[in-house]
Design a protein around this motif. Structure first.
Motif, PDB file in Angstrom:
ATOM      1  N   LEU A  53       0.826  -1.202   0.000  1.00  0.00           N
ATOM      2  CA  LEU A  53       0.000   0.000   0.000  1.00  0.00           C
ATOM      3  C   LEU A  53       0.862   1.254   0.000  1.00  0.00           C
ATOM      4  N   HIS A  54       0.211   2.388  -0.283  1.00  0.00           N
ATOM      5  CA  HIS A  54       0.911   3.676  -0.192  1.00  0.00           C
ATOM      6  C   HIS A  54       1.270   3.989   1.260  1.00  0.00           C
ATOM      7  N   ARG A  55       0.308   3.757   2.147  1.00  0.00           N
ATOM      8  CA  ARG A  55       0.490   4.007   3.585  1.00  0.00           C
ATOM      9  C   ARG A  55       0.047   2.777   4.358  1.00  0.00           C
ATOM     10  N   TYR A  56       0.538   2.657   5.568  1.00  0.00           N
ATOM     11  CA  TYR A  56       0.088   1.548   6.412  1.00  0.00           C
ATOM     12  C   TYR A  56      -1.390   1.669   6.736  1.00  0.00           C
ATOM     13  N   SER A  57      -1.883   2.905   6.819  1.00  0.00           N
ATOM     14  CA  SER A  57      -3.227   3.137   7.351  1.00  0.00           C
ATOM     15  C   SER A  57      -4.312   3.234   6.292  1.00  0.00           C
ATOM     16  N   ASP A  58      -3.952   3.125   4.989  1.00  0.00           N
ATOM     17  CA  ASP A  58      -5.007   3.283   3.980  1.00  0.00           C
ATOM     18  C   ASP A  58      -5.164   2.023   3.142  1.00  0.00           C
ATOM     19  N   THR A  59      -5.984   2.105   2.119  1.00  0.00           N
ATOM     20  CA  THR A  59      -6.251   0.943   1.264  1.00  0.00           C
ATOM     21  C   THR A  59      -5.797   1.190  -0.171  1.00  0.00           C
ATOM     22  N   VAL A  60      -5.015   2.246  -0.379  1.00  0.00           N
ATOM     23  CA  VAL A  60      -4.548   2.562  -1.728  1.00  0.00           C
ATOM     24  C   VAL A  60      -3.379   1.638  -2.073  1.00  0.00           C
ATOM     25  N   LYS A  61      -3.614   0.748  -3.026  1.00  0.00           N
ATOM     26  CA  LYS A  61      -2.578  -0.204  -3.407  1.00  0.00           C
ATOM     27  C   LYS A  61      -1.528   0.467  -4.286  1.00  0.00           C
ATOM     28  N   VAL A  62      -0.310   0.009  -4.114  1.00  0.00           N
ATOM     29  CA  VAL A  62       0.760   0.489  -4.978  1.00  0.00           C
ATOM     30  C   VAL A  62       0.534  -0.071  -6.378  1.00  0.00           C
ATOM     31  N   GLU A  63       0.616   0.803  -7.375  1.00  0.00           N
ATOM     32  CA  GLU A  63       0.529   0.395  -8.771  1.00  0.00           C
ATOM     33  C   GLU A  63       1.902   0.522  -9.414  1.00  0.00           C
ATOM     34  N   ARG A  64       2.096  -0.191 -10.500  1.00  0.00           N
ATOM     35  CA  ARG A  64       3.393  -0.133 -11.172  1.00  0.00           C
ATOM     36  C   ARG A  64       3.686   1.262 -11.733  1.00  0.00           C
ATOM     37  N   THR A  65       2.644   2.034 -11.962  1.00  0.00           N
ATOM     38  CA  THR A  65       2.819   3.369 -12.539  1.00  0.00           C
ATOM     39  C   THR A  65       3.065   4.444 -11.490  1.00  0.00           C
ATOM     40  N   ASP A  66       3.010   4.106 -10.201  1.00  0.00           N
ATOM     41  CA  ASP A  66       3.194   5.094  -9.140  1.00  0.00           C
ATOM     42  C   ASP A  66       4.642   5.567  -9.066  1.00  0.00           C
ATOM     43  N   LEU A  67       4.802   6.816  -8.613  1.00  0.00           N
ATOM     44  CA  LEU A  67       6.122   7.433  -8.521  1.00  0.00           C
ATOM     45  C   LEU A  67       6.636   7.414  -7.092  1.00  0.00           C
ATOM     46  N   TYR A  68       7.915   7.123  -6.938  1.00  0.00           N
ATOM     47  CA  TYR A  68       8.577   7.129  -5.640  1.00  0.00           C
ATOM     48  C   TYR A  68       9.661   8.214  -5.600  1.00  0.00           C
ATOM     49  N   ASP A  69       9.892   8.736  -4.401  1.00  0.00           N
ATOM     50  CA  ASP A  69      11.006   9.653  -4.148  1.00  0.00           C
ATOM     51  C   ASP A  69      12.297   8.837  -4.166  1.00  0.00           C
ATOM     52  N   LEU A  70      13.191   9.152  -5.113  1.00  0.00           N
ATOM     53  CA  LEU A  70      14.401   8.356  -5.303  1.00  0.00           C
ATOM     54  C   LEU A  70      15.519   8.725  -4.342  1.00  0.00           C
ATOM     55  N   ALA A  71      15.349   9.814  -3.591  1.00  0.00           N
ATOM     56  CA  ALA A  71      16.353  10.233  -2.612  1.00  0.00           C
ATOM     57  C   ALA A  71      17.745  10.274  -3.261  1.00  0.00           C
ATOM     58  N   SER A  72      18.737   9.630  -2.648  1.00  0.00           N
ATOM     59  CA  SER A  72      20.118   9.757  -3.135  1.00  0.00           C
ATOM     60  C   SER A  72      20.388   9.033  -4.449  1.00  0.00           C
ATOM     61  N   VAL A  73      19.463   8.231  -4.922  1.00  0.00           N
ATOM     62  CA  VAL A  73      19.641   7.660  -6.253  1.00  0.00           C
ATOM     63  C   VAL A  73      19.599   8.774  -7.295  1.00  0.00           C
ATOM     64  N   THR A  74      19.084   9.947  -6.879  1.00  0.00           N
ATOM     65  CA  THR A  74      19.169  11.140  -7.722  1.00  0.00           C
ATOM     66  C   THR A  74      20.622  11.421  -8.113  1.00  0.00           C
ATOM     67  N   LYS A  75      21.562  11.127  -7.231  1.00  0.00           N
ATOM     68  CA  LYS A  75      22.979  11.419  -7.480  1.00  0.00           C
ATOM     69  C   LYS A  75      23.482  10.781  -8.768  1.00  0.00           C
ATOM     70  N   ILE A  76      23.003   9.559  -9.051  1.00  0.00           N
ATOM     71  CA  ILE A  76      23.485   8.877 -10.258  1.00  0.00           C
ATOM     72  C   ILE A  76      22.496   9.004 -11.418  1.00  0.00           C
ATOM     73  N   SER A  77      21.408   9.725 -11.182  1.00  0.00           N
ATOM     74  CA  SER A  77      20.332   9.762 -12.184  1.00  0.00           C
ATOM     75  C   SER A  77      20.096  11.134 -12.792  1.00  0.00           C
ATOM     76  N   SER A  78      20.764  12.171 -12.280  1.00  0.00           N
ATOM     77  CA  SER A  78      20.520  13.514 -12.819  1.00  0.00           C
ATOM     78  C   SER A  78      21.808  14.164 -13.295  1.00  0.00           C
ATOM     79  N   ALA A  79      22.585  14.753 -12.355  1.00  0.00           N
ATOM     80  CA  ALA A  79      23.801  15.457 -12.770  1.00  0.00           C
ATOM     81  C   ALA A  79      24.884  14.510 -13.264  1.00  0.00           C
ATOM     82  N   LEU A  80      24.938  13.297 -12.709  1.00  0.00           N
ATOM     83  CA  LEU A  80      26.019  12.397 -13.101  1.00  0.00           C
ATOM     84  C   LEU A  80      25.982  12.044 -14.587  1.00  0.00           C
ATOM     85  N   PRO A  81      24.835  11.616 -15.160  1.00  0.00           N
ATOM     86  CA  PRO A  81      24.846  11.359 -16.606  1.00  0.00           C
ATOM     87  C   PRO A  81      25.188  12.617 -17.407  1.00  0.00           C
TER      88      PRO A  81
END
Length: 983
Positions: A633-661
């Motif tokens: 789910l999106h949250r522990y307290s709700d019923t919204v299921k994660v879908e394959r099209t949903d977006l996640y915060d990539l946090a430090s994976v941004t380091k290799i995914s934005s300025a690095l390339p």
């Protein structure tokens, strides 16, 4: 003249009889014939009465979906009439096995079980596999696949307790209007039909299943369905012999076990007008004597109107026996059939010896299939054993190999330069978004439209107006029935619309129908790209989309001609493999049981332990996506299921995914140097303590930079309130940077962040210490070098070209917040639940644009960038980064300084440290990637050509939740991937 004509007729008759009596001595005899005089057959023959020997020639219809009354009827026929076999029709595998076990137990002689499963068990039984129809198989260029299908079909049929498949169809379908064969045929070319028929037959028979070539002497050139009437074929003998009968002759030479005779009226072969099933001239004279066939001769179903019209049940069965048939399929009146044959014996029309010979043949078949040592079959796990990963993979391979590209002007396929394309799709004949459209969306943003097959002008005009906004239209023409019949139920307006689209130079049409139906749409052959899939199914739709974007190849050839539009054998090869192929683990050499079982288990463990509310897993090997799945789910307290099209915060994976390339691309262009320092690109940093420190050290985290600076704390007074020049509750020209709904940051605060970085002290020792400070500066460095806006630069140079639609900063500007997975409930800084904006405090104070954090994506789009890295800089047929650059950036730079890091990328621990290691045990030293604070893991391994992504929001509701680390879920899943790789 009369004498001469009569002489010619006599000569023709003599020649015809010579041909009939000519025997082919090169044929391979069916294997089962070796058992005709075996001890087991002898013993059974001795136990049977004359009537019971006749009964062995009879096969009745059985169903596994008709309940107790039907079962009782069959049991009575088995016990009282001693019938020889059953042909199963509709039902389900579990019930069929249970019934067959019961029927065998009731039988004095083991029953021969048959099924009419031309395209696999799915033709008859629920929840089982259907392989492509034979018309689609006729397009395949690799007959080894057909052989493999035969073996798999045999395995499945035998698992359901049966021994004989009434297949393959080897009719040459040379009549486009044929209502009964058509898509069931391998096509109109006798050689192709023969090759495919032999491959399918040998696959099944090598696996211990008896087969029958049908429908002798050839049902391909009829326009009448023999289920409802008797078709007539008026061709001369020479044509029938050289064309219709050609495949049968060749399959007989190759050792086919059985031949099924059709219900046809063929004056050139039998002038009496009787159906071929009842014709001694055809069955005995041609099939047995001329062709020398000694195998099992089977009637087509004896309940079909083509043979029953004018003939009583029982009597018609006797006529079939007299004609030379060995096995009567679908006898409707068993007692009468036996009585009629007994009467014929008594009348001397047929001898008991001849009946005994045919009975021995049936018994020999039973011994060949193992019924001399019959054992009941277990029901447990039957569905899992039928629908195996191997079978599912083969099903996909067959569909893939059948896809036929009829037009590809300008080599438009596979699509390239996705950044130049604005794509719309139109599904004609589908009410909702189709699998085809969903699969297109895996590669690029596509706007979808649906058009009813009976749509009128007003509805069509609305779509026309919308399509003017796009420079590429992908059209899917869908079927209106379960089977790909030669019909086209489209309104005249819709047909005209297809013709108009075909005239445009930016149209791709995928035709999910029988190829003959192409002839019913004017000008469709003018389409720049035209793909024929032969049928409409989830798999054909998925794979057609993959073909368009270069996930797979196409090398199918049209097995039939389509009027004047396309010739048989036409097909344009298209080379794919430039983007992801979405497939099964087995297709990439991985064991799905290990892979899916362990990944599912570990994800469920993490969710149940409240280490994460949910997540996405993406695994690809050799560019083949073997697992792309959403959990929880999106949250522990709700019923919204994660879908394959949903977006996640990539946090430090941004380091290799934005300025690095961006830096790697600039490095290729010699605009960026690893030996240069920050001060070479940002003059503000001259004369600072960070001047002249080379990026090779900065990007490997051994430049003595402090790990982080809590910028947000610098906005607070001692009493906890914000300083006047930091935040306001409402936006304005001076406070335009949104941090939260009621928090707007001063426009110049970015300078304060840069100042804090510039003034921050250095660590004493130059050793590995992870720091994000420089990554706040990298977007500005890219802008300084390129003179372009950072976001625009990476969008245009990477994300748009990759088709990575969701790989973006500030996702709530582009996507509904419902598609963005929330992160932490922030009680320290923003005092709100973080949803739709970056979790990292420093990144949000940079306006959400930082190379330290800030990127969002779904797993599929992040994977495109990671696969480009794994491909050493290439994806979608384009080079983004030079291979030498990627090799340099992804190697450990300072191992002698106990630093595992590459340039920007993380690397495995120099020595594996068990659960304290940052990768799985089997991850190679060549592997690289990064992790993210919010619960992200992105890693590739060139040695196994393996890509692995783990997306989650483990910081919800608080960053203090470290259960994900304690469980080591991410690296345990990674280890499971290596264990799933098959040697």
């Amino acid at each position: 003249m009369r004498i001469k004509s009569a002489f010619v007729v006599v000569l023709a008759a003599v020649f015809f009889n010579l041909q009939l009596n000519a025997q082919d001595t090169t044929s391979v005899q069916p294997e089962f014939l070796q058992y005709q005089n075996s001890k087991w057959v002898d013993s059974i023959m001795e136990s049977l009465t004359p009537n019971e020997r006749i009964a062995q020639l009879i096969m009745v219809a059985a169903y596994s979906n008709r309940g107790r009354e039907h079962k009782q009827e069959i049991l009575e026929l088995i016990k009282e009439q001693k019938i020889g076999g059953l042909i199963f029709f509709q039902g389900d595998p579990k019930t069929q096995v249970e019934l067959m076990n019961d029927y065998q137990q009731a039988a004095q002689v083991p029953l021969l079980g048959a099924i009419d499963a031309e395209w696999g068990l799915g033709m008859r039984l629920d929840n089982t596999l259907s392989f492509p129809y034979q018309m689609a198989l006729g397009a395949i260029q690799d007959d080894k696949l057909i052989y493999e299908m035969g073996q798999e079909v045999a395995r499945q049929i035998k698992r359901t307790g049966l021994h004989l498949n009434f297949a393959p169809v080897v009719d040459v379908n040379n009549n486009p209007n044929n209502p009964v064969i058509n898509y069931r045929s391998f096509g109109e070319d006798k050689f192709n039909v023969t090759e495919k028929g032999i491959a399918y037959m040998k696959g099944m028979q090598d696996a211990g299943l008896l087969t029958t070539a049908k429908h002798f002497p050839g049902h391909g050139d009829t326009d009448t369905d023999s289920h409802y009437a008797l078709p007539q074929i008026n061709h001369p003998f020479e044509r029938l012999d050289s064309l219709e009968m050609y495949p049968f002759k060749k399959l007989i030479e190759e050792g086919i076990g059985g031949v099924m005779v059709a219900h046809l009226n063929i004056p050139a072969l039998d002038s009496t007008g009787v159906p071929s099933t009842l014709s001694k001239e055809i069955i005995t004279g041609i099939l047995k004597e001329r062709l020398g066939f000694e195998g099992l001769i089977v009637t087509d179903a004896m309940n079909m109107k083509g043979v029953t019209k004018g003939n009583e049940p029982g009597v018609v069965d006797k006529m079939a026996v007299l004609a030379g048939n060995d096995l009567l399929e679908f006898t409707e009146d068993v007692p009468k059939a036996i009585a009629e044959v007994r009467k014929a014996i008594a009348q001397g029309i047929i001898s008991q010896a001849e009946i005994d010979k045919r009975c021995r043949k049936i018994l020999a078949v039973k011994q060949w299939v193992g019924l001399d040592d019959y054992k009941p079959l277990p029901v447990k796990n039957i569905m899992k054993q039928l629908n195996t990963p191997k079978a599912l993979t083969l099903q996909r391979k067959l569909v893939e190999a059948s896809l036929t590209v009829l037009k590809n002007e300008g080599n438009l396929l596979p699509l390239k330069r996705l950044d130049t394309l604005k794509v719309a799709s139109v599904s004609i004949g589908a009410k909702n978004t189709t699998e085809f459209q969903e699969a297109l969306r895996l590669y690029k943003k596509v706007r979808h439209f649906q058009l009813r097959r009976d749509a009128k002008t007003s509805e069509i005009n609305k779509i026309k107006e919308e399509l003017e906004n796009y420079n590429l239209t992908v059209v899917g023409i869908h079927d209106d029935s379960k089977y790909p019949r030669n019909t086209m139920k489209l309104s005249e307006e819709v047909r005209d619309f297809i013709g108009e689209l075909s005239a445009e130079n930016n149209t791709i049409i995928s035709f999910f129908k029988n190829p003959y139906a192409l002839n019913k749409i004017d000008n469709i052959e003018q389409a720049p790209v035209l793909i024929e899939t032969y049928q409409d199914s989830e798999i054909t739709e998925e794979l057609a989309a993959q073909l368009i974007f270069g996930g797979i190849d196409a090398n199918g050839k049209l097995p039939v001609r389509v009027g004047e539009k396309f010739k048989a054998g036409h097909g344009i090869n298209v080379n794919g493999g430039i983007r992801f192929k979405y497939t099964t683990p087995e297709d990439a050499g991985m064991d799905s049981k290990i892979l899916l079982g362990q990944v599912d288990s570990l994800m469920n463990e993490a969710i149940n332990a409240k280490a994460i509310p949910g997540g996405q897993i993406f695994v690809a090997r050799d560019g083949k996506v073997v697992l792309y799945k959403a959990y929880g789910l999106h949250r522990y307290s709700d019923t919204v299921k994660v879908e394959r099209t949903d977006l996640y915060d990539l946090a430090s994976v941004t380091k290799i995914s934005s300025a690095l390339p961006a830096l790697m691309q600039l490095y290729d262009e010699e605009q960026f140097s690893l030996e240069a320092g920050i001060d070479d690109y940002l003059p503000y940093f001259r004369n600072s303590n960070k001047a002249e420190i080379p990026f090779r050290q900065i990007l490997t985290h051994q430049a003595r930079f402090k790990p982080w600076i809590p910028y947000w704390k610098n906005t607070l007074r001692k009493n906890g309130s914000y300083k006047w020049n930091t935040f306001k509750k409402d936006s304005s020209a001076r406070f335009p940077v949104k941090v939260a709904d009621d928090m707007w940051l001063h426009r110049n605060y970015k300078k304060k962040i840069f100042k804090a970085i510039r003034k921050s002290p250095l660590e004493e020792e130059a050793k590995y210490k992870y720091s994000g400070l420089a990554f706040y500066l990298l977007p500005s460095i890219v802008e300084e070098i390129t003179g372009e806006d950072f976001r625009k630069f990476i969008d245009e140079n990477f994300y748009d070209r990759l088709g990575a639609t969701t790989l973006t900063y500030k996702p709530s500007e582009k996507f509904p917040v419902e598609r963005i997975v929330p992160t932490e409930s922030d009680f320290l800084f923003r005092h709100v639940s973080i949803h739709g904006s970056v979790h990292d405090e420093g990144a949000i104070m940079m306006g959400g644009i930082s190379a330290n954090a800030g990127l969002f994506a779904n797993a599929n789009d992040l994977a495109k960038l990671m696969q480009m890295y794994l491909n050493r800089g290439v994806y979608g047929g384009e080079r983004f980064i030079e291979a030498s650059t990627l090799n340099e950036f992804s190697r450990t730079q300072f191992p002698d300084n106990d630093n595992r890091r590459a340039i920007g990328f993380d690397k495995p621990s120099l020595e594996y440290k068990g659960e304290d290691s940052n990768t799985a045990k089997d991850a190679s030293k060549d592997s690289f990637g990064h992790t993210g604070f919010t619960g992200i893991y992105a890693w590739v391994d060139p040695q196994e050509n393996l890509l692995y992504l783990f997306l989650s929001n483990r910081v919800l509701p608080t960053r203090e939740n470290t259960r994900l680390y304690a469980l080591n879920t991410r690296t345990k899943i990674q280890q499971a991937l290596y264990e799933a790789i098959m040697n």
